[in-house]
Write a protein that holds these residues in place. Sequence first.
Motif, mmCIF file in Angstrom:
data_model
loop_
_atom_site.group_PDB
_atom_site.id
_atom_site.type_symbol
_atom_site.label_atom_id
_atom_site.label_comp_id
_atom_site.label_asym_id
_atom_site.label_seq_id
_atom_site.Cartn_x
_atom_site.Cartn_y
_atom_site.Cartn_z
ATOM 1 N N PHE A 140 0.822 -1.209 0.000
ATOM 2 C CA PHE A 140 0.000 0.000 0.000
ATOM 3 C C PHE A 140 0.857 1.261 0.000
ATOM 4 O O PHE A 140 0.559 2.227 -0.679
ATOM 5 C CB PHE A 140 -0.903 -0.019 1.236
ATOM 6 C CG PHE A 140 -1.979 1.019 1.209
ATOM 7 C CD1 PHE A 140 -3.105 0.832 0.432
ATOM 8 C CD2 PHE A 140 -1.868 2.180 1.952
ATOM 9 C CE1 PHE A 140 -4.107 1.774 0.396
ATOM 10 C CE2 PHE A 140 -2.861 3.132 1.916
ATOM 11 C CZ PHE A 140 -3.985 2.925 1.142
ATOM 12 N N TYR A 170 -0.269 4.040 -2.946
ATOM 13 C CA TYR A 170 -1.346 4.957 -2.627
ATOM 14 C C TYR A 170 -0.835 6.132 -1.799
ATOM 15 O O TYR A 170 -0.149 5.952 -0.809
ATOM 16 C CB TYR A 170 -2.439 4.255 -1.812
ATOM 17 C CG TYR A 170 -3.192 3.206 -2.578
ATOM 18 C CD1 TYR A 170 -4.282 3.547 -3.379
ATOM 19 C CD2 TYR A 170 -2.817 1.875 -2.515
ATOM 20 C CE1 TYR A 170 -4.974 2.590 -4.092
ATOM 21 C CE2 TYR A 170 -3.499 0.912 -3.226
ATOM 22 C CZ TYR A 170 -4.581 1.277 -4.011
ATOM 23 O OH TYR A 170 -5.246 0.318 -4.717
ATOM 24 N N GLU A 222 -6.215 1.263 6.314
ATOM 25 C CA GLU A 222 -6.104 1.134 4.863
ATOM 26 C C GLU A 222 -7.482 1.019 4.232
ATOM 27 O O GLU A 222 -7.759 1.628 3.188
ATOM 28 C CB GLU A 222 -5.259 -0.100 4.518
ATOM 29 C CG GLU A 222 -5.029 -0.298 3.042
ATOM 30 C CD GLU A 222 -4.134 -1.497 2.754
ATOM 31 O OE1 GLU A 222 -4.190 -1.987 1.618
ATOM 32 O OE2 GLU A 222 -3.404 -1.937 3.659
ATOM 33 N N VAL A 234 -8.958 3.413 1.287
ATOM 34 C CA VAL A 234 -9.249 2.855 -0.036
ATOM 35 C C VAL A 234 -10.695 3.111 -0.438
ATOM 36 O O VAL A 234 -10.971 3.549 -1.562
ATOM 37 C CB VAL A 234 -8.938 1.343 -0.072
ATOM 38 C CG1 VAL A 234 -9.485 0.708 -1.348
ATOM 39 C CG2 VAL A 234 -7.431 1.112 0.017
ATOM 40 N N TYR A 289 -12.825 -2.668 -0.645
ATOM 41 C CA TYR A 289 -11.708 -3.195 0.134
ATOM 42 C C TYR A 289 -12.134 -4.454 0.889
ATOM 43 O O TYR A 289 -13.201 -4.505 1.489
ATOM 44 C CB TYR A 289 -11.212 -2.165 1.152
ATOM 45 C CG TYR A 289 -9.976 -2.622 1.897
ATOM 46 C CD1 TYR A 289 -8.708 -2.332 1.416
ATOM 47 C CD2 TYR A 289 -10.076 -3.384 3.059
ATOM 48 C CE1 TYR A 289 -7.565 -2.780 2.073
ATOM 49 C CE2 TYR A 289 -8.946 -3.833 3.719
ATOM 50 C CZ TYR A 289 -7.688 -3.528 3.226
ATOM 51 O OH TYR A 289 -6.569 -3.985 3.875
#
Length: 235
Positions: A9, A13, A131, A135, A142
Amino acid sequence: MLLIKNNTFEKNYTYNMQTINIHLADDHQILIDGIKTLLNTIPGFSIVGTSLNGTNIYEEVTQNNADVLVLDISMPEKDGIQVLKEFSKKGFPCKVIILSSYDDLKIVKEVMKLGASGYLTKQCASESIIEAIQVITMGQEYFCKTVQNKIFNTATKDNPKLKSVPQVIHPTLTEREIEIIILISLEYSGKEISEQLFISTNTVETHRKNIMKKIKAKNTISIVKYALKHKLIKS
């Protein structure tokens, strides 16, 4: 700008800092307190409300302008499924991440069809919830790793062209993108990938574009060649 410290990640991102209002709904105060403590360490996250039952969640998240609802599927009085049905009927006031003790794909499929944006088992919530919130706020679905792996394994079960996925293929590809590469190479259409992975066709297309940019692919044939080169599928 916030980077999540996760091997995959972190590399793929970035999130522009803006306040994300979060409402927590679970029938165990100790779990709510634990999640609040964790999320309060993240700049830009704001806990705007909590619920111990599902009765008035729609009104509560509407009044406090929640962007994300983290919802226990086993709430008393009105469970998570009933809350999602109410949201679906009245219009979603926010995005929803389901928390559950189970990784049953029938339940996962049902809540995603009802409009949930994410699904976490309670066993992986502490390591995945930050996370997950980021997302889904960016418009994608997710699933925690356990559920994602189970979905993918079910989608590709018994396919004779599938090989085991190596741990490292391309340093900037996410696990989800590797799965998309495999499914494209196994001749799944965008609609079929969407249905098999419980994600929207828009998410599939976003992943496809990101993949092509990262591996410098010009078309689907280039993606298949990449999969063959890295032994993701059998020739």
